[in-house]
Every structure is written in structure tokens, then in C-alpha cells.
Design an enzyme around this catalytic site. Structure first.
Site, PDB file in Angstrom:
ATOM      1  N   ILE A  18       0.918 -17.261 -23.670  1.00 14.95           N
ATOM      2  CA  ILE A  18       1.768 -18.149 -22.866  1.00 14.95           C
ATOM      3  C   ILE A  18       3.119 -18.428 -23.510  1.00 14.95           C
ATOM      4  O   ILE A  18       3.959 -19.094 -22.912  1.00 14.95           O
ATOM      5  CB  ILE A  18       1.052 -19.490 -22.578  1.00 14.95           C
ATOM      6  CG1 ILE A  18       0.649 -20.180 -23.882  1.00 14.95           C
ATOM      7  CG2 ILE A  18      -0.149 -19.278 -21.681  1.00 14.95           C
ATOM      8  CD1 ILE A  18       0.024 -21.554 -23.681  1.00 14.95           C
ATOM      9  N   GLY A  21       7.405 -17.326 -30.445  1.00 16.59           N
ATOM     10  CA  GLY A  21       8.492 -17.910 -31.219  1.00 16.59           C
ATOM     11  C   GLY A  21       8.906 -16.983 -32.329  1.00 16.59           C
ATOM     12  O   GLY A  21       8.506 -15.807 -32.375  1.00 16.59           O
ATOM     13  N   GLY A  22       9.708 -17.499 -33.263  1.00 14.68           N
ATOM     14  CA  GLY A  22      10.229 -16.660 -34.326  1.00 14.68           C
ATOM     15  C   GLY A  22       9.148 -16.085 -35.213  1.00 14.68           C
ATOM     16  O   GLY A  22       9.207 -14.918 -35.597  1.00 14.68           O
ATOM     17  N   VAL A  26       1.823 -18.075 -29.029  1.00 16.70           N
ATOM     18  CA  VAL A  26       0.977 -19.142 -28.501  1.00 16.70           C
ATOM     19  C   VAL A  26       0.118 -18.577 -27.378  1.00 16.70           C
ATOM     20  O   VAL A  26       0.616 -17.878 -26.483  1.00 16.70           O
ATOM     21  CB  VAL A  26       1.808 -20.331 -27.984  1.00 16.70           C
ATOM     22  CG1 VAL A  26       0.894 -21.455 -27.513  1.00 16.70           C
ATOM     23  CG2 VAL A  26       2.741 -20.847 -29.075  1.00 16.70           C
ATOM     24  N   ASP A 135      13.991 -30.526 -35.423  1.00 16.40           N
ATOM     25  CA  ASP A 135      14.367 -29.548 -34.391  1.00 16.40           C
ATOM     26  C   ASP A 135      14.151 -30.144 -32.996  1.00 16.40           C
ATOM     27  O   ASP A 135      13.572 -29.517 -32.122  1.00 16.40           O
ATOM     28  CB  ASP A 135      13.560 -28.261 -34.556  1.00 16.40           C
ATOM     29  CG  ASP A 135      14.167 -27.090 -33.773  1.00 16.40           C
ATOM     30  OD1 ASP A 135      15.356 -27.184 -33.386  1.00 16.40           O
ATOM     31  OD2 ASP A 135      13.459 -26.095 -33.543  1.00 16.40           O
TER      32      ASP A 135
END
Length: 697
Positions: A18, A21-22, A26, A135
Site C-alpha cells: 500500500i 518510502g526511501g 508498507v 518531519d
């Protein structure tokens, strides 16, 4: 390697990917032990053999796992299996705040402030646990389908010690604070700056600083003044503008010093949006915008490159020790002995002041100091808190009117029916407290009410589920009102008590109020009394208590002046789950204006749908602006004649729902055989028309 369908930790079944990221992916998964859906963040395979990334990933898991709050995506589990590093999170069905802003272009002021309050509460919980997010941005804020707001992705969060922490890699540059952009120290006030930029975007639909490169944007955060959000949206209240300005001060010392301070001002802005109550200090030379040094520029470029390129960030990790030494040198170069002397003097003065305060407090406690003014204030406050109300005469009043009057006085009416030929049905015969007596707020007032001479026996509705009680009472001809209360002895959803009680007689069609258990009070929130409050005040009360404002609509009410809440969807004092939406209705005052509508409804026109064919089965509905359904029918022929009166809204929606079908096209081939060249198809259609109703005299 993660594959769809595999099991992790002997309990988590991977269902689908779903997000990515870096350094992690996920997945949506199902926990077979607890039979619930979860989200699993997995470190990418290419980083799982790198000790630095594994350590960073574990740090993220540990930082997030220590936080449990309704406005934070909670972490349930952490593990490692066959070289796969993962942690298990709460599954939030919804969209990011970033997508929500893009979908709506920009948010209303009330919605933006409501979201900001919930985000602030989540960040405050992290700060209270000495965790700095570092962040904060709309991409890391989730809005669930139920409207709950949750902060997620503590990917570069670090634990704050008594000293501040050093940031080697910036967060998202559009939301990064000046101190993070410089590669210097960052603390809780860096999160406040990023939240201020996020609020700017919610209110205006755009970020304040943009540029062609990350370095250019970072420099703007350091050097350029924040534009006013009112330049883009003039109707933004001055208090909200000032809150954003204070969050985004260049100097951390001039921002809000804690999330609690920010939350207080956000709530105040809901109540008094046009008041200029935010205290923003004028910048001095030290806090004003200054030019970037060559060393700072080098740091920004290095941090920017590290953010844009994961390989560069791996090299940066190896160079951290060298850069840390440079920062130590910077700190020594910035040392000012005069500032140390001033700091020492201020510390001595502060100690003297604190000592005086302690002496005064101890003296008052021992009776040495008598501050009569304060005592009078306390006595006055105590009198106000215990101020009694004078009982009114309710004899002869309709029971509904008597109950409303007593509730507005802060009293609790309880109804007891008796057969009586001298009083009309539903007329109050007497009360257990005489007119003119002074009683405390919250006192129960028992009203003896006439059931006439044709009263119906009230059946027992206690000790059973709400559904069973409702069915029993409605079969006996009564209307059911539901209240809720927590109980450690009565199971959730079972009836604790009823009024009128079983065995008494009451008029057929009258209301029986039942109190339904919500279980133990621990995790529940008591619903506040919003009646008579202004809309903004009611919304602020709900947000402050951990609830949400649901649907807000307007109706006419004789009992409440225009602009005040005259209805709430949950009874005062009942218990609900955190973040439950409470619908409210705002009084329009006075007598309701009514409207009528009559005429013939024609079918979909050629302009509305060129493919519509006469004879198609069409579902036709008319729903007024206040949600009342006037028409819900199916027809194959038009026009449809309608005639309505007493409509409470001035406009409505006429909706057509039907299916367009096309037959397959057959053409002969070279041998003369019919061949299907265009297959049959069907398409569901929905058309809407706005209807203006005619005002009745």
C-alpha cells in the site's frame, strides 16, 4: 523477500502493498491472532544488511512504539525474521492530509483549525515522551474515513535528551525549519515551525516557499519573510494569521514554546477568530533574517543531496563523525563570554524571585500573610459555583414544555404518570419540589403527569439489550428515548433503568426514556451540554474533550435564539468513544418558513444524456436541502406529476438513476456468417437537477 500471501511472525498474513518510502515498504496485512487488519512497515532488502540503516529503522520503531495516543498511528509489534526487519502499525483507512488538501483545493478555517488541534495533540504526546518528529508535513498526517486525524511516520524521529539533538538530514524541505535547513540543532520548536507551514498550506492550498531546487527552498526558509496567508485568502481571521506567523518565526525562541501553548491559541481562535490575542514578539537583530555563511551553504547542499539520493545518505552516515567535529568547532567559535555573564545574572535574579514566591506561599499556608482580596475572590467563586436556582410553577404545563424549562435551569426532570380525569393527558399535575424553593443545579425534579383515563401499562424494559427493550416498548405503543451512562455492573448495551417505570400507566404514544449502559467509564467520554452555545463555542468544546463536530445543520426553533445550538445527536451526560462525531443543529429562531412544489417532472433530456432511451426504468428521487425525502419511485414513462406543501427547505435535488444499454452489433463476414463486431454494453448513469421550491404565505 516479502511476497503477497506469506506469513510473518506466525500471525501476520501479507495481503497487498500500500505504500513505499526511501528505505521501507508498507503492506496491508491481517493479524490472525486478533483477527484485525494492520499495516506492516518492512525495511527494504537492499538496506537490511547495512548496520546503519538497520539501526535507524529500529530507532524509528522504538520511538513510535513508546507512543499511544488517539492522534498518533500506534505501533503494535516489532520483529525480525530471516533477515526481514519490520514493525506492525495500526491500519488507518483513509487518505493523507496532502491528498485531502489537493482534493478540496484548500480547507475552511474551522476545518483547518480542527485538524491542527488534533495534530498538535498527537505531537504534544510525542514531545511529552521526549520524542521529536522532525518531519511534520501533510504527507505524514492521515485522515481516516471516520474523520480522525493521526500523525504517522516517525522515520527520522529521535529521542530528545536534556540537550537538543543534531540533524544531519533535513525532512521535507518545503516544511523544514530554518535551523534544520542550516544543518544545526533542532528541538520541539522545529516541529512547531513545520506544523505552521502545514497550517499555511491547509488555509491557502499552497506552500509559502517554493523553488527549482531543494537548496533554493531551504535558503528561502532561512532568509525570506513568511508571506501572509491572507494575501491568498483574505477572509482568514487575524488570529489565525497571527498563529501561523508565530509558529513560523525564524528564531525558535520567538515561536510557541510548547504544543500546549499552541493548542490554547488554536482553541481561542475558534471562539474569538477576529480578536488579535496572539502575542508575536517583534524581531530584534539576533532573531532577524540574516545572510547564510559559506559553511552553512555547504551544509545545506550536503543535507539536500543526502535527502535526494539514498546512496549519498549512506556515504553521509560514514562522514558523520567528521561533520560532528566541525559542529563542535562552530559551537566554540560562537561562544560569547559576555552572554555567559548576562545568563548568570538572570539566573540569580530568577532564583531570588522564586524564593520570594515560596516564602509568600508558605506564609499564606501558615496564616502569616492574609491576602483579603484573594480570599474574597475565592469566596465569590465558590458562591458562584454553588449558586442555587429557584423552582418554577409547572402545574398545568405540557410535560414536554416543563421538561425543557427545567433542563434549561440545570435541573433533571423525571416523569411519573398517573391516571387522572381532572387533567388532560400529558399535563403536569404536580412536582415534588414546590414553587419558590431553592435547589442545587443537577437536582432531580419528579413531575407527576396525567395519563388521562386511558393510560397504557408500561412494560419492563430493564435488564435486557437496547434492541429488545426498544422492540418491547414500541409494540406497547410507546416512543423510545435513549440515554447512555457508564456502569461497572451492567453489561454494555443493556438497559440500566427506565422512566416511567414498569407497572405504571402512561398515555399511548408518549415517550419512555431508557438509560443504556456503555460499560465501564475508563475509555469513554461524557457528552457535554452544547444546548444554547454558539456554533464556534460548541465545536471548541467538542474538540477539547476529544470528540468531533459531526454534521452541522440549521432548523427553526422557538426555544432558542438564532445562532445557538438547539439540538445535539447524543444526550448530555451519555458516554461515547473518543473522536465520536456529535451532530448539532443551529437555531434559525422564529417560525419556520415553508415551501411548496408542484408540477410535472420530465425525463432526462438530450442535452443531459444523448444516450438515454425512452422506456428505460429510472429511479427518481427528490431530497430537500435538509435531507427530507419527498419522492422515491421508479418509472418507465415521463412526465411524473408531483404536488408537495409544507416543505422546510427552499431548495432540493432531483436525481435520476438508470442504466443505459446498447445491443451487440453483428456484421456478416466474407462467408456470410454474422459476427459480433461490437459487444453489448451497459453504463450506470446518475443525473441531478437543483429544484427551487415556492415560498408559501
Amino acid at each position: 523477500m516479502i511476497k503477497i500471501g506469506m506469513m510473518i511472525g506466525d500471525r501476520y498474513e501479507i495481503l497487498e502493498k500500500i505504500g513505499t518510502g526511501g528505505m521501507s515498504d508498507v503492506y496491508k496485512a491481517k493479524c490472525h491472532k486478533l483477527n484485525r487488519f494492520v499495516a506492516i512497515k518492512v525495511l527494504k532488502q537492499e538496506f537490511s544488511e547495512n548496520a546503519n540503516f538497520v539501526s535507524k529503522f529500529r530507532t524509528e520503531a522504538q520511538a513510535a512504539a513508546g507512543l499511544m495516543h488517539p492522534n498518533i498511528v500506534n505501533v503494535y509489534d516489532v520483529g525480525e525474521e530471516n533477515g526481514i526487519y519490520y514493525f506492525v502499525m495500526e491500519m488507518v483507512e483513509g487518505i493523507t492530509l496532502k491528498k485531502y488538501i489537493e482534493k478540496k483545493a484548500r480547507l475552511s478555517v474551522k476545518e483547518a483549525i480542527s485538524i491542527a488541534i488534533q495534530v498538535s495533540m498527537g505531537i504534544e504526546a510525542a514531545h511529552n515522551n521526549h520524542i521529536i518528529h522532525r518531519d511534520i508535513k501533510p504527507q505524514n498526517i492521515m485522515i481516516s474515513k471516520e474523520g480522525k486525524v493521526k500523525v504517522t511516520d516517525f522515520g527520522i524521529a529521535k529521542a530528545a535528551t536534556s540537550n537538543t539533538i543534531t540533524s544531519n538530514v533535513m525532512g521535507s524541505v518545503h516544511y523544514t525549519s530554518p535551523e534544520q535547513a542550516r544543518g544545526g540543532y533542532s528541538d520541539e520548536k522545529s516541529d512547531i515551525y513545520s506544523l505552521g507551514i502545514t497550517m499555511f498550506e491547509m488555509l491557502t492550498g499552497r506552500v509559502p516557499f517554493n523553488g527549482e531546487t531543494t537548496v533554493a527552498i531551504a535558503i528561502k526558509h532561512i532568509q525570506e519573510e513568511l508571506p501572509s496567508p491572507r494575501e491568498y485568502v483574505p477572509e482568514i481571521p487575524i488570529s489565525v494569521e497571527q498563529i501561523v506567523f508565530k509558529c513560523c518565526q525564524k528564531s525558535p525562541d520567538r515561536r510557541y514554546q510548547s504544543m500546549a501553548e499552541l493548542i490554547d491559541d488554536l482553541k481561542q481562535s475558534l471562539l474569538n477568530p477576529d480578536e488579535d490575542f496572539v502575542k508575536v514578539m517583534e524581531p530584534d537583530r539576533k532573531a532577524s533574517t540574516r545572510m547564510i555563511t559559506e559553511r552553512e551553504m555547504a551544509r545545506i547542499k550536503k543535507a539536500s543531496a543526502a535527502k535526494d539520493n539514498m546512496d549519498e545518505s549512506m556515504r553521509l552516515n560514514r562522514a558523520n563523525y567528521t561533520e560532528h567535529d566541525e559542529e563542535e568547532e562552530d559551537y566554540e567559535e560562537d561562544y560569547d563570554p559576555r552572554m555567559e555573564k548576562i545568563t548568570t545574572i538572570l539566573a540569580v535574579v530568577a532564583a531570588i524571585i522564586i524564593g520570594c514566591i515560596v516564602i509568600v506561599l508558605v506564609g499564606r499556608a501558615l496564616g502569616i500573610f492574609h491576602l483579603s482580596g484573594n480570599k474574597d475572590d475565592e469566596d465569590t467563586k465558590q458562591e458562584e459555583e454553588t449558586k442555587q436556582v429557584e423552582m418554577i410553577d409547572v402545574t398545568g404545563m405540557a410535560v414536554n414544555a416543563a421538561q425543557d424549562r427545567l433542563r434549561k435551569m440545570g435541573l433533571v426532570p423525571v416523569v411519573k404518570y398517573v391516571e387522572n380525569a381532572a387533567y388532560e393527558q400529558n399535563q403536569v399535575i404536580s412536582a415534588n419540589v414546590e414553587e419558590g424553593m431553592m435547589v442545587d443545579p443537577g437536582t432531580e425534579i419528579t413531575l407527576t403527569v396525567s395519563s388521562g383515563t386511558e393510560g397504557v401499562d408500561v412494560p419492563s424494559a430493564t435488564g435486557v439489550t437496547y434492541e429488545e427493550a426498544k422492540n418491547t416498548l414500541e409494540k406497547a405503543g410507546f416512543v423510545v428515548n435513549r440515554n447512555e451512562a457508564s456502569s461497572s455492573t451492567v453489561e454494555n448495551n443493556y438497559v440500566i433503568s427506565q422512566n416511567p417505570e414498569s407497572g405504571t400507566k402512561a398515555p399511548k404514544g408518549s415517550a419512555v426514556t431508557i438509560v443504556v449502559s456503555t460499560g465501564a467509564e475508563d475509555s469513554k467520554i461524557r457528552v457535554p451540554d452544547l444546548m444554547g452555545k454558539e456554533e464556534d463555542e460548541a465545536v471548541a468544546i467538542l474538540v477539547e474533550m476529544g470528540l468531533q463536530a459531526g454534521t452541522v445543520s440549521q432548523i427553526n426553533s422557538e426555544d432558542f435564539p438564532a445562532g445557538q445550538v438547539c439540538y445535539q445527536s447524543y444526550s448530555v451526560g451519555s458516554f461515547v468513544d473518543p473522536s465520536t462525531p456529535i451532530d448539532i443543529k443551529i437555531s434559525l429562531g422564529g417560525k419556520a418558513e415553508t415551501y411548496s412544489y408542484s408540477g410535472n417532472i420530465t425525463g432526462p433530456t438530450r442535452a443531459e444524456d444523448p444516450d438515454y432511451k425512452e422506456g428505460t426504468t429510472v429511479k427518481v428521487t427528490i431530497v430537500t436541502e435538509d435531507g427530507t425525502t419527498l419522492l422515491d419511485t421508479q418509472t418507465t414513462s415521463f412526465p411524473v406529476a408531483v404536488n408537495y406543501s409544507g416543505i422546510k427547505s427552499s431548495t432540493g435535488k432531483l436525481t435520476f438513476r438508470y442504466t443505459n444499454t446498447t445491443e451487440a452489433v453483428m456484421t456478416p463476414d466474407e462467408e456470410g456468417n454474422l459476427v459480433e463486431t461490437t459487444p453489448a454494453s451497459s453504463e450506470d448513469k446518475t443525473l441531478e437537477r437543483t429544484i427551487e421550491f415556492t415560498k408559501e404565505r
